[in-house]
Design a protein around this motif. Structure first.
Motif, short mmCIF file in Angstrom:
data_model
loop_
_atom_site.label_atom_id
_atom_site.label_comp_id
_atom_site.label_asym_id
_atom_site.label_seq_id
_atom_site.Cartn_x
_atom_site.Cartn_y
_atom_site.Cartn_z
N LEU A 117 0.84 -1.19 0.00
CA LEU A 117 0.00 0.00 0.00
C LEU A 117 0.87 1.25 0.00
CD1 LEU A 117 -2.57 -1.06 2.75
CD2 LEU A 117 -2.94 -1.09 0.28
N ASP A 118 0.34 2.32 -0.54
CA ASP A 118 0.94 3.64 -0.41
C ASP A 118 0.06 4.47 0.53
OD1 ASP A 118 3.26 3.52 -2.21
OD2 ASP A 118 1.76 3.19 -3.77
N PHE A 119 0.58 5.61 0.96
CA PHE A 119 -0.12 6.39 1.98
C PHE A 119 -0.02 7.88 1.70
CE2 PHE A 119 1.45 2.48 3.83
CZ PHE A 119 0.35 1.98 4.50
N VAL A 120 -1.10 8.59 2.05
CA VAL A 120 -1.06 10.05 2.11
C VAL A 120 -1.57 10.46 3.49
CG1 VAL A 120 -1.46 10.27 -0.38
CG2 VAL A 120 -3.40 10.42 1.19
N THR A 121 -1.12 11.61 3.95
CA THR A 121 -1.61 12.16 5.21
C THR A 121 -2.49 13.36 4.90
OG1 THR A 121 0.36 11.42 6.40
CG2 THR A 121 -0.98 13.13 7.44
N VAL A 122 -3.74 13.31 5.37
CA VAL A 122 -4.70 14.37 5.06
C VAL A 122 -4.65 15.45 6.14
CG1 VAL A 122 -6.17 12.85 3.70
CG2 VAL A 122 -6.60 13.07 6.16
N GLY A 123 -5.47 16.49 5.98
CA GLY A 123 -5.35 17.70 6.75
C GLY A 123 -5.41 17.56 8.25
N ASP A 124 -6.16 16.56 8.75
CA ASP A 124 -6.27 16.41 10.21
C ASP A 124 -5.24 15.43 10.77
OD1 ASP A 124 -7.28 13.99 9.36
OD2 ASP A 124 -9.08 14.07 10.60
N GLY A 125 -4.27 15.05 9.92
CA GLY A 125 -3.20 14.18 10.38
C GLY A 125 -3.45 12.69 10.19
N THR A 126 -4.63 12.33 9.68
CA THR A 126 -4.95 10.91 9.46
C THR A 126 -4.22 10.39 8.23
OG1 THR A 126 -7.13 11.19 10.46
CG2 THR A 126 -6.83 9.27 9.03
N ALA A 142 -9.53 8.77 16.89
CA ALA A 142 -10.57 8.54 17.90
C ALA A 142 -11.82 9.35 17.57
CB ALA A 142 -10.05 8.92 19.27
N GLY A 143 -12.96 8.89 18.10
CA GLY A 143 -14.19 9.66 17.99
C GLY A 143 -15.00 9.34 16.76
N ALA A 144 -16.14 10.02 16.67
CA ALA A 144 -17.05 9.83 15.55
C ALA A 144 -16.47 10.47 14.29
CB ALA A 144 -18.41 10.46 15.86
N TYR A 145 -16.72 9.83 13.13
CA TYR A 145 -16.33 10.40 11.84
C TYR A 145 -17.59 11.00 11.21
CZ TYR A 145 -12.58 6.97 12.64
OH TYR A 145 -11.58 6.21 13.21
N SER A 146 -17.39 11.84 10.19
CA SER A 146 -18.52 12.44 9.48
C SER A 146 -18.41 12.14 7.99
CB SER A 146 -18.55 13.96 9.70
OG SER A 146 -17.46 14.58 9.02
N LEU A 147 -19.55 12.16 7.33
CA LEU A 147 -19.53 11.96 5.88
C LEU A 147 -18.75 13.08 5.19
CD1 LEU A 147 -20.44 10.30 3.43
CD2 LEU A 147 -22.58 11.60 3.43
N ASP A 148 -18.86 14.29 5.71
CA ASP A 148 -18.11 15.41 5.17
C ASP A 148 -16.61 15.12 5.23
OD1 ASP A 148 -18.17 18.43 4.40
OD2 ASP A 148 -16.73 18.33 6.05
N ARG A 149 -16.14 14.58 6.34
CA ARG A 149 -14.71 14.27 6.48
C ARG A 149 -14.31 13.13 5.53
NH1 ARG A 149 -10.14 16.67 7.13
NH2 ARG A 149 -9.67 15.37 5.33
N LEU A 150 -15.16 12.14 5.37
CA LEU A 150 -14.86 11.04 4.46
C LEU A 150 -14.77 11.54 3.02
CD1 LEU A 150 -17.16 8.18 5.85
CD2 LEU A 150 -14.78 8.69 6.45
N GLY A 151 -15.66 12.47 2.65
CA GLY A 151 -15.59 13.05 1.31
C GLY A 151 -14.32 13.86 1.12
N ARG A 152 -13.93 14.60 2.14
CA ARG A 152 -12.72 15.42 2.03
C ARG A 152 -11.46 14.56 2.01
NH1 ARG A 152 -14.32 20.42 1.88
NH2 ARG A 152 -16.36 20.93 2.78
N ASP A 153 -11.51 13.39 2.64
CA ASP A 153 -10.39 12.45 2.52
C ASP A 153 -10.15 12.10 1.06
OD1 ASP A 153 -10.03 12.39 5.27
OD2 ASP A 153 -11.06 10.47 5.55
N VAL A 154 -11.24 11.86 0.31
CA VAL A 154 -11.12 11.54 -1.11
C VAL A 154 -10.51 12.71 -1.87
CG1 VAL A 154 -12.42 11.07 -3.23
CG2 VAL A 154 -12.98 9.85 -1.12
N ILE A 155 -11.01 13.91 -1.65
CA ILE A 155 -10.52 15.08 -2.37
C ILE A 155 -9.05 15.32 -2.06
CG2 ILE A 155 -10.73 17.59 -2.57
CD1 ILE A 155 -13.76 17.20 -2.11
N GLU A 156 -8.66 15.19 -0.80
CA GLU A 156 -7.26 15.41 -0.44
C GLU A 156 -6.36 14.33 -1.03
OE1 GLU A 156 -6.25 16.80 3.54
OE2 GLU A 156 -8.38 17.17 3.92
N LEU A 157 -6.85 13.09 -1.10
CA LEU A 157 -6.09 12.02 -1.75
C LEU A 157 -5.88 12.34 -3.22
CD1 LEU A 157 -4.79 9.21 -1.96
CD2 LEU A 157 -7.10 8.23 -2.06
#
Length: 263
Positions: free
Chosen positions: A4-13, A69-84
């Motif tokens: 696998l390859d990896f990117v780090t998105v805006g919140d550090g994930t 940790a904590g709850a995730y949001s659909l908005d954050r999941l969508g932004r993960d795609v855009i940042e990738l």
């Protein structure tokens, strides 16, 4: 399987991804179900990579991605795609999402249509309430001693009884995938589904859209797909005689629908 390859998105994930296929081909991005990894698409990638550069990724909380940790949001999941996509320098993709991946696909079609060529929404919904049932699932999965009971619940929701009774290699592969899922990651993604309601905003999707339903789907009922197809302007609907994982249960028919739409 390649590393696998990896990117780090805006919140550090850290988000894990994999690319198959030649660089000169159009990009098809695949987004999988909750409680699975990008390996969910293994049966399709060989054929798809004959036509596309195939980009797969693991949701935050699952597979090779890190588990905030904590709850995730659909908005954050969508932004993960855009940042990738931004990190990889990819402007536009065809996007195929199944189940939770279909929620993400709808979010992208609504909020980032300029990044999408064609959109395929498989075995998904625009709303899966009520919230109480997801709160109960989150509590149960976090309190359970392990993932064994949760794994059997998912398998029962995903596959017909005949496949489960035979307990063939496919079932064993998905059981192993489920048993390895991080419970905090699963709870975080359950929260994203709990809080998502795209029933009205799906009408804003302007990209060419195919909706694939499973006639016997008890998770995201065929009626949910019918509602999406009726809401998204110009959307096409294909109904397969499947339960939830149409790509696994009816791979030939699934691929015919996907390639027929994309090509």
């Amino acid at each position: 399987m390649n590393e696998l390859d990896f990117v780090t998105v805006g919140d550090g994930t850290r988000i894990a991804y994999r690319i198959d296929g030649d660089a000169g081909k159009p990009v098809l991005m695949l987004s999988n179900s909750i409680a699975t990894t990008l390996r969910m698409w293994d049966m399709q990638v060989g054929e798809l990579s004959n036509h596309f550069r195939v980009l797969r990724y693991d949701f935050r909380g699952h597979g090779g991605s890190s588990v905030p940790a904590g709850a995730y949001s659909l908005d954050r999941l969508g932004r993960d795609v855009i940042e990738l996509l931004d990190t990889l320098g990819i402007e536009r993709v065809h996007f195929l999402g199944l189940s939770l991946g279909g929620f993400v696909g709808q979010w992208l079609g609504i909020h980032a249509p300029e990044r999408i060529e064609r959109l395929i929404l498989s075995n998904t919904s625009s709303y899966l309430g009520p919230a109480k049932q997801f709160d109960e699932r989150i509590a149960a999965v976090l309190q359970a001693p392990d993932m064994s009971e949760t794994a059997e619940m998912f398998l029962g929701n995903w596959f017909p009884e005949k496949m489960l009774a035979a307990n063939g290699p496919v079932i064993e592969e998905f059981r192993a995938m489920l048993l390895a899922i991080d419970r905090q990651g699963l709870a975080g993604l359950f929260a994203a589904v709990r809080d998502a309601d795209l029933r009205r905003t799906a009408a804003l999707i302007s990209r060419p859209t195919l909706v694939i339903a499973g006639r016997h789907d008890t998770v995201t009922a065929a009626s949910h797909s019918e509602l999406i197809a009726a809401t998204v302007p110009g959307a096409k609907l294909v109904v397969l005689p499947a339960v939830h994982l149409s790509n696994v249960e009816y791979p030939t028919e699934f691929m015919e629908a996907v390639l027929g739409f994309l090509r």
